[in-house]
Design an enzyme around this catalytic site. Structure first.
Site, PDB file in Angstrom:
ATOM      1  CG  ASP A  17      -1.614   1.153   1.436  1.00 15.68           C
ATOM      2  OD1 ASP A  17      -2.185   1.731   0.472  1.00 15.68           O
ATOM      3  OD2 ASP A  17      -1.806   2.139   2.580  1.00 15.68           O
ATOM      4  CG  ASP A  62      -1.584   7.944   0.272  1.00 17.01           C
ATOM      5  OD1 ASP A  62      -0.500   8.085  -0.118  1.00 17.01           O
ATOM      6  OD2 ASP A  62      -2.309   8.408  -0.716  1.00 17.01           O
ATOM      7  CB  THR A  68      -2.380   2.898  -4.541  1.00 16.47           C
ATOM      8  OG1 THR A  68      -2.741   4.617  -3.247  1.00 16.47           O
ATOM      9  CG2 THR A  68      -2.317   3.574  -5.256  1.00 16.47           C
ATOM     10  CB  SER A  69      -7.761   3.572  -2.302  1.00 17.20           C
ATOM     11  OG  SER A  69      -8.171   2.372  -1.427  1.00 17.20           O
ATOM     12  CE  LYS A 102      -5.880  -1.347  -1.019  1.00 15.67           C
ATOM     13  NZ  LYS A 102      -4.811  -0.198  -0.886  1.00 15.67           N
ATOM     14  CG  ASP A 146      -1.796   2.419   6.650  1.00 21.35           C
ATOM     15  OD1 ASP A 146      -2.365   3.248   6.982  1.00 21.35           O
ATOM     16  OD2 ASP A 146      -2.022   1.490   5.243  1.00 21.35           O
TER      17      ASP A 146
END
Length: 214
Positions: free
Chosen positions: A14, A16, A108-109, A140, A165
């Site tokens: 991931d 951020d 990543t989103s 996600k 995270d």
């Protein structure tokens, strides 16, 4: 003459909260967005932390055009990438540089252009495999993003390690049938196979996983 071989195992990160510390930036962007819409910044951010933007808009501004809300948010995020202050988590650059080429990717989103901008600001290397919000129809906690990451690496899901995270990312990795470790949070999200207080602490184990030492 030696022949290059594919890595035995792989890692999908991931971004951020895992490699790049963007919490203050995200809070500031949402605060500006909320202020422009006459909403309480803290209340909006509390919702945004656990939902995707369109779901956030539906919850905090159901009477507003969600597409206009999203366009305004994207404009603020793009400006923040250009002018905001970012830092990589301790150990991120060393870990990514030490991983064998072709053994890792990003899931990543966020959007790829923002990830590249943040990585350029923090000096982190960008891998060939970068699955972003525009790459998938389901984000996600759907398993789709991590499954696509594995596919692009040429990896089988059981051979992949996910570093996350956030609870939604952990669920995504678990549903994809991957090993999931959490970092940079006080306590492991539910389902996490292994937890490290910091990315720096996790780095030796991540390297060992990929190189077959764990």
């Amino acid at each position: 003459m030696t022949t290059a071989t594919s890595p035995a195992r792989y890692v999908l990160f991931d971004v951020d909260g895992t490699l790049v510390d963007a919490v203050a930036n995200q809070r500031r962007v949402w605060a500006v967005w909320a202020a422009r819409h006459g909403l309480d910044p803290d209340a909006v951010y509390a919702v945004a932390l656990r939902t995707r933007p369109m779901e956030t808009f539906a919850a905090v501004a159901p009477d507003r055009d969600p597409h206009a809300c999203l366009a305004a948010l994207h404009e603020l995020e793009d400006e923040d990438v250009r002018s905001g202050t970012y830092s990589a988590f301790d150990g991120a650059a060393e870990l990514l540089t030490a991983l064998p080429p072709g053994s890792w990717g990003l899931v990543t989103s966020n959007y790829a252009h923002r990830v590249r901008g943040r990585f350029a600001r923090t000096g982190l290397p960008v891998p060939e495999v970068l699955v972003d919000a525009a790459s998938v129809a389901e984000g996600k906690p759907s398993p789709v993003p991590y499954l696509l990451g594995a596919e692009r690496l040429g990896a089988a899901p059981p051979d992949c390690l996910v570093i996350e995270d956030a609870p939604s990312g952990v669920r995504s990795g678990l549903r994809a049938g991957m090993t999931v470790w959490s970092v940079n949070v006080p306590a492991p999200p539910p389902g996490t196979h292994r937890h490290f207080a910091t990315l720096r602490e996790a780095a030796p184990a991540v390297l060992a996983f990929v190189t077959g030492g764990a």
